[in-house]
Design a protein around this motif. Sequence first.
Motif, PDB file in Angstrom:
ATOM      1  N   ARG A 192       0.830  -1.211   0.000  1.00 23.45           N
ATOM      2  CA  ARG A 192       0.000   0.000   0.000  1.00 23.45           C
ATOM      3  C   ARG A 192       0.863   1.260   0.000  1.00 23.45           C
ATOM      4  O   ARG A 192       0.560   2.235  -0.682  1.00 23.45           O
ATOM      5  CB  ARG A 192      -0.932   0.007   1.203  1.00 23.45           C
ATOM      6  N   GLU A 193       1.936   1.248   0.790  1.00 24.94           N
ATOM      7  CA  GLU A 193       2.850   2.393   0.823  1.00 24.94           C
ATOM      8  C   GLU A 193       3.488   2.617  -0.549  1.00 24.94           C
ATOM      9  O   GLU A 193       3.619   3.751  -0.996  1.00 24.94           O
ATOM     10  CB  GLU A 193       3.937   2.187   1.878  1.00 24.94           C
ATOM     11  N   ALA A 194       3.891   1.538  -1.197  1.00 24.85           N
ATOM     12  CA  ALA A 194       4.497   1.656  -2.527  1.00 24.85           C
ATOM     13  C   ALA A 194       3.499   2.246  -3.517  1.00 24.85           C
ATOM     14  O   ALA A 194       3.852   3.112  -4.325  1.00 24.85           O
ATOM     15  CB  ALA A 194       4.991   0.295  -3.006  1.00 24.85           C
ATOM     16  N   ARG A 247       0.918   4.163  -2.751  1.00 28.83           N
ATOM     17  CA  ARG A 247       0.695   5.553  -2.358  1.00 28.83           C
ATOM     18  C   ARG A 247       1.831   6.437  -2.871  1.00 28.83           C
ATOM     19  O   ARG A 247       1.600   7.514  -3.413  1.00 28.83           O
ATOM     20  CB  ARG A 247       0.588   5.672  -0.835  1.00 28.83           C
ATOM     21  N   GLN A 248       3.053   5.969  -2.737  1.00 31.74           N
ATOM     22  CA  GLN A 248       4.203   6.748  -3.189  1.00 31.74           C
ATOM     23  C   GLN A 248       4.205   6.935  -4.698  1.00 31.74           C
ATOM     24  O   GLN A 248       4.740   7.914  -5.201  1.00 31.74           O
ATOM     25  CB  GLN A 248       5.501   6.091  -2.740  1.00 31.74           C
ATOM     26  N   ARG A 249       3.609   6.019  -5.403  1.00 34.38           N
ATOM     27  CA  ARG A 249       3.523   6.141  -6.865  1.00 34.38           C
ATOM     28  C   ARG A 249       2.304   6.940  -7.286  1.00 34.38           C
ATOM     29  O   ARG A 249       2.006   7.048  -8.467  1.00 34.38           O
ATOM     30  CB  ARG A 249       3.485   4.759  -7.497  1.00 34.38           C
ATOM     31  N   GLY A 250       1.566   7.469  -6.306  1.00 35.10           N
ATOM     32  CA  GLY A 250       0.420   8.304  -6.619  1.00 35.10           C
ATOM     33  C   GLY A 250      -0.851   7.540  -6.892  1.00 35.10           C
ATOM     34  O   GLY A 250      -1.786   8.064  -7.476  1.00 35.10           O
ATOM     35  N   ARG A 251      -0.907   6.297  -6.460  1.00 41.42           N
ATOM     36  CA  ARG A 251      -2.094   5.475  -6.691  1.00 41.42           C
ATOM     37  C   ARG A 251      -2.982   5.521  -5.460  1.00 41.42           C
ATOM     38  O   ARG A 251      -2.506   5.585  -4.342  1.00 41.42           O
ATOM     39  CB  ARG A 251      -1.697   4.020  -6.954  1.00 41.42           C
ATOM     40  N   GLU A 252      -4.274   5.462  -5.664  1.00 41.44           N
ATOM     41  CA  GLU A 252      -5.209   5.405  -4.551  1.00 41.44           C
ATOM     42  C   GLU A 252      -5.518   3.960  -4.216  1.00 41.44           C
ATOM     43  O   GLU A 252      -5.485   3.095  -5.070  1.00 41.44           O
ATOM     44  CB  GLU A 252      -6.523   6.084  -4.932  1.00 41.44           C
ATOM     45  N   ASP A 253      -5.826   3.725  -2.972  1.00 40.25           N
ATOM     46  CA  ASP A 253      -6.275   2.403  -2.564  1.00 40.25           C
ATOM     47  C   ASP A 253      -7.673   2.201  -3.137  1.00 40.25           C
ATOM     48  O   ASP A 253      -8.576   2.979  -2.874  1.00 40.25           O
ATOM     49  CB  ASP A 253      -6.302   2.314  -1.038  1.00 40.25           C
TER      50      ASP A 253
END
Length: 72
Positions: free
Chosen positions: A41-43, A45-51
């Motif tokens: 999830r952190e990866a 998020r860092q790539r600008g993706r939403e859960d």
Amino acid sequence: MGAPPRKAFLLRLDFGLFEELQRLAAAELRSVNGQIEYLLREALRQRGREDLRQRGRTATPAAVEKDGRDAP
């Protein structure tokens, strides 16, 4: 209403990587599975993706574009 269903699958890891995940998980009071989910999830998020679950959607083939990104 309960939590959404979870997908179970086999993940083969290098033994050294697994040991590092175990150490990190123990230090952060998580299970190894929980640690892997957290790191993924952190990866994202860092790539600008939403859960996807936060948007009320589930990952389905129809929700993924040809390049592997989530459909808008």
